[in-house]
Design a protein around this motif. Structure first.
Motif, PDB file in Angstrom:
ATOM      1  N   GLU A  86      30.765 -91.294 -46.679  1.00 46.51           N
ATOM      2  CA  GLU A  86      30.611 -92.605 -46.051  1.00 46.51           C
ATOM      3  C   GLU A  86      29.433 -93.356 -46.638  1.00 46.51           C
ATOM      4  OE1 GLU A  86      30.597 -91.061 -42.016  1.00 46.51           O
ATOM      5  OE2 GLU A  86      28.445 -91.433 -41.850  1.00 46.51           O
TER       6      GLU A  86
ATOM      7  N   ASN B 261      34.557-101.165 -40.002  1.00 49.26           N
ATOM      8  CA  ASN B 261      34.758 -99.858 -40.618  1.00 49.26           C
ATOM      9  C   ASN B 261      35.743-100.046 -41.770  1.00 49.26           C
ATOM     10  OD1 ASN B 261      33.219 -98.513 -38.602  1.00 49.26           O
ATOM     11  ND2 ASN B 261      35.014 -98.416 -37.271  1.00 49.26           N
TER      12      ASN B 261
ATOM     13  N   GLN C  17      34.583 -92.460 -34.986  1.00 48.12           N
ATOM     14  CA  GLN C  17      34.083 -93.761 -35.455  1.00 48.12           C
ATOM     15  C   GLN C  17      35.108 -94.874 -35.286  1.00 48.12           C
ATOM     16  OE1 GLN C  17      33.086 -92.410 -39.383  1.00 48.12           O
ATOM     17  NE2 GLN C  17      30.906 -92.161 -38.928  1.00 48.12           N
TER      18      GLN C  17
ATOM     19  N   ARG D 271      34.601 -86.650 -37.107  1.00 47.37           N
ATOM     20  CA  ARG D 271      33.608 -87.723 -37.165  1.00 47.37           C
ATOM     21  C   ARG D 271      34.278 -89.081 -37.378  1.00 47.37           C
ATOM     22  NH1 ARG D 271      28.046 -88.143 -38.388  1.00 47.37           N
ATOM     23  NH2 ARG D 271      27.471 -90.032 -39.514  1.00 47.37           N
TER      24      ARG D 271
END
Length: 215
Positions: free
Chosen positions: A133, A95, A21, A17
């Protein structure tokens, strides 16, 4: 949209994942955060900080990343400096990888609060360690999430919250008030399509896309 991945000093684990991202994003490392670059198969375009915690014996391709050095005695953390530089380069989405954990709880708190402030300024922010997250919640907007059933999550309040609605959860809420410091929104679980809406206040979703290790 211009997305930057900022490699910070907290703990990071590789997950499919997280790899998805950060794929195709521009990358800036903040001091010791450069140690995550190879883990995530990333090559930073810039390495910033005072380098007081820079790892030794980096491979050549990382040691040769262009550096922007700052004095050790400064008014901002290396992570906040990386954010400022990314914004100057046109970032509209960030991010923050390595935003949690590590030896500095104060830095982790800063990253959470900074993410909320950036979201209020119109910058999309994802905080991630791979295992967990964080996503800021904005008042007046409904946010939908792609987490699987059973995913553990909490809503962290940075103020009193008003009109918090959570659907698609084991314990749904409808337009509730949550006092600052309340544990009401800690340790919920996804059950269906998770959506949240907030009337007013400052809050952040903290989710665990991967199961927590058994103690």
């Amino acid at each position: 949209m211009s997305t930057f991945t900022l490699l910070l000093g907290g703990e990071v684990i590789h997950t499919p994942r997280l790899e998805t991202q950060v794929a195709g994003t521009r990358v800036i490392a903040a001091d010791s955060g450069i140690r995550h670059a190879d883990v995530l198969k990333l090559l930073p375009e810039l390495w910033v900080g005072d380098f007081d915690s820079a790892p030794d014996n980096l491979p050549l391709h990382l040691a040769s990343v262009p550096k922007q050095r700052f004095p050790a005695e400064k008014d901002s953390t290396d992570g906040e400096l990386a954010v400022s530089i990314a914004l100057k380069h046109g970032a509209t989405r960030l991010n923050l990888v390595g935003a949690f954990g590590g030896a500095r709880a104060d830095h982790a708190f800063l990253h959470l609060a900074l993410a909320v402030r950036l979201a209020e300024q119109g910058i999309e922010v994802l905080l991630s360690s791979g295992a967990q997250e964080g996503i800021p919640l904005l008042p007046g907007k409904t946010a939908a999430f792609d987490y699987a059933d059973g995913t553990l999550f909490s809503v962290l309040g940075f103020s009193n919250l008003d009109g918090l609605t959570i659907t698609g959860a084991k314990w749904p809420l409808t337009a509730v008030e949550v006092p600052f410091g309340s544990s009401l929104t800690i340790s919920n679980a996804v059950k269906g399509k998770l959506e949240m809406a907030l009337g007013s206040g400052r809050a952040l979703l903290l989710a665990h896309p991967y199961p927590l290790p058994e103690s």
